[in-house]
Scaffold this motif. Structure first.
Motif, PDB file in Angstrom:
ATOM      1  N   TRP A 127       1.025  -1.185   0.057  1.00  0.00           N
ATOM      2  CA  TRP A 127      -0.161  -0.085   0.043  1.00  0.00           C
ATOM      3  C   TRP A 127       0.848   1.165  -0.128  1.00  0.00           C
ATOM      4  O   TRP A 127       0.627   2.137  -0.842  1.00  0.00           O
ATOM      5  CB  TRP A 127      -0.912  -0.050   1.254  1.00  0.00           C
ATOM      6  CG  TRP A 127      -1.834   1.253   1.378  1.00  0.00           C
ATOM      7  CD1 TRP A 127      -1.486   2.263   2.274  1.00  0.00           C
ATOM      8  CD2 TRP A 127      -2.948   1.293   0.691  1.00  0.00           C
ATOM      9  NE1 TRP A 127      -2.626   3.145   2.077  1.00  0.00           N
ATOM     10  CE2 TRP A 127      -3.546   2.595   1.051  1.00  0.00           C
ATOM     11  CE3 TRP A 127      -3.813   0.566  -0.304  1.00  0.00           C
ATOM     12  CZ2 TRP A 127      -4.740   3.105   0.567  1.00  0.00           C
ATOM     13  CZ3 TRP A 127      -4.948   1.442  -0.867  1.00  0.00           C
ATOM     14  CH2 TRP A 127      -5.386   2.569  -0.315  1.00  0.00           C
ATOM     15  N   THR A 151      -6.000   4.157  -5.041  1.00  0.00           N
ATOM     16  CA  THR A 151      -6.573   3.995  -3.903  1.00  0.00           C
ATOM     17  C   THR A 151      -8.078   3.420  -4.098  1.00  0.00           C
ATOM     18  O   THR A 151      -8.632   2.637  -2.953  1.00  0.00           O
ATOM     19  CB  THR A 151      -6.764   5.306  -2.727  1.00  0.00           C
ATOM     20  OG1 THR A 151      -7.538   6.068  -3.400  1.00  0.00           O
ATOM     21  CG2 THR A 151      -5.211   5.633  -2.621  1.00  0.00           C
ATOM     22  N   GLY A 331      -8.592   9.064  -1.105  1.00  0.00           N
ATOM     23  CA  GLY A 331      -7.655   8.976  -1.993  1.00  0.00           C
ATOM     24  C   GLY A 331      -7.014  10.053  -2.067  1.00  0.00           C
ATOM     25  O   GLY A 331      -5.913  10.077  -2.079  1.00  0.00           O
TER      26      GLY A 331
END
Length: 402
Positions: A127, A151, A331
């Motif tokens: 991530w 995201t 995001g």
């Protein structure tokens, strides 16, 4: 180190697109791996003889690991080749998947939790590194759009895990969900690996010192964006966790209908997270704060007044509006925070935001449950609205990246 001059190593537009697709597919698979035990919770409880809370911990362990490990992972990514770190993390996830399968078939609950800790470490590496690499590969004019698109892979993975987990369990048994979703990451890796060549390390940049990293986590602007991320994730998980119970217990909807309606809330995030980046890049000429401010401004009254709504059409509209508004910023804040610091420590800034944001995701459902037990749903939703109001104020005074 993992960061240098933004955009270094990727000059071809097609390569950037393949890189984004590959990184997003990696995140989809890992998000599905993270949530998939929730789709087979009854089978886990029956097979292992554990309580509902213990079964829930099989999911929560990965979130908790990410909260604790994110910042140290970011510091390491800023000192190494983050592209190689992604490949190593996929290897670690494969180990987690195999270990989870063996622990599940043997009925070894502690080993299953340990395998999820390993998976949580792998997840947070991919991530943080994915956001850092995508953010550097794209030029400033389209960076927020690219990072927000990456995201958006999270809710896609959650949906796939929920939908496909029972199918896999029905064919191969529930422990098979772990290796199946772990192996699915190899598809994304085959696209990501060649397209990301040149993005993981910039040789002519000195490694950040401990003082450099310390300045990141004490920078007022970074901390402020971290708090905004905490508030946004708190609202997101609060509604996801407690709206189904409210709809069934207070409005007397069926469990199936309540769950289906609440599913609209995260599902709209696939569109919303991409839209947040597009609005920032195109409509506001690269400014980040107007979108974050608007996100909290729209979501706050809808969440605060949710318990006053009646009628399925009105509730559907509220869930769609709130879900879209809250996720506009989920995001964008990751593109935002890395632009506040030197590129050499961008991964640390992203990791800090990940850790603080997921802490909100972890704590909000627990705190909300305590409030509901003591004072009821109306008070809980009003408190959540209060958090949104704090987000409105903070977003108004937040600084734009220079």
């Amino acid at each position: 180190m993992s960061s240098g001059v933004d955009g270094a190593g990727v000059t071809d537009r097609r390569q950037r697109r393949v890189l984004l697709v590959g990184a997003s597919l990696l995140s989809v698979s890992m998000s599905a791996f993270e949530l998939v035990p929730a789709s087979v919770t009854p089978l886990i409880r029956d097979s292992m003889g554990v309580s509902a809370a213990e079964a829930g911990l099989v999911v929560g362990t990965m979130f908790g690991t990410a909260v604790v490990a994110s910042l140290p992972v970011g510091a390491v990514l800023d000192r190494t080749d983050s592209r190689l770190a992604v490949a190593a993390a996929i290897g670690l996830l494969l180990v987690s998947g195999a270990w989870g399968y063996l622990a599940g078939t043997a009925g070894d609950y502690p080993a299953l939790l340990a395998s999820r800790v390993v998976g949580g470490l792998a997840y947070v590496v991919v991530w943080n590194a994915g956001i850092d690499i995508v953010g550097r590969a794209f030029p400033p004019a389209t960076r927020a759009t690219a990072v927000s698109t990456f995201t958006a892979s999270g809710p896609v993975g959650f949906a796939l895990g929920q939908a496909l987990g029972p199918v896999v369990a029905g064919v191969f048994g529930w422990p098979a969900v772990f290796p199946v979703f772990a192996v699915s990451t190899l598809l994304g890796l085959t696209l990501f690996w060649p397209a990301s060549r040149g993005t993981g390390r910039v040789e002519d940049q000195p490694a950040p010192t401990p003082a450099d990293l310390r300045r990141v986590v004490t920078d007022r602007r970074v901390v402020l964006v971290g708090v905004l991320g905490f508030l946004a994730y708190s609202l997101y998980l609060f509604v996801n966790s407690w709206a189904p119970s409210y709809l069934t217990e207070e409005l007397k909807l069926s469990l199936a209908l309540g769950g289906a309606l609440t599913a609209l809330f995260p599902a709209v995030g696939v569109l919303s997270r991409v839209s947040g980046g597009l609005l920032s890049d195109r409509l506001f000429d690269g400014r980040r704060t107007p979108v974050v401010f608007g996100s909290f401004l729209v979501a706050t009254p809808v969440v605060a007044g949710f318990t006053s709504l009646r009628g399925v059409p009105v509730i559907v509209a509220a869930l769609l509006v709130a879900g879209f508004a809250i996720q506009l910023s989920l995001g964008l804040v990751f593109a935002y925070v890395r632009e506040l610091v030197d590129p050499a420590v961008a991964a640390t800034a992203v990791a800090f935001l990940t850790s603080v944001g997921l802490a909100g995701a972890f704590l909000a459902p627990i705190a909300a449950g305590a409030i509901i037990e003591r004072s009821g749903y109306e008070t809980a939703f009003l408190v959540a609205g209060g958090l949104g109001l704090v987000g409105v104020v903070l977003a108004r005074v937040a600084s734009e990246p220079t």
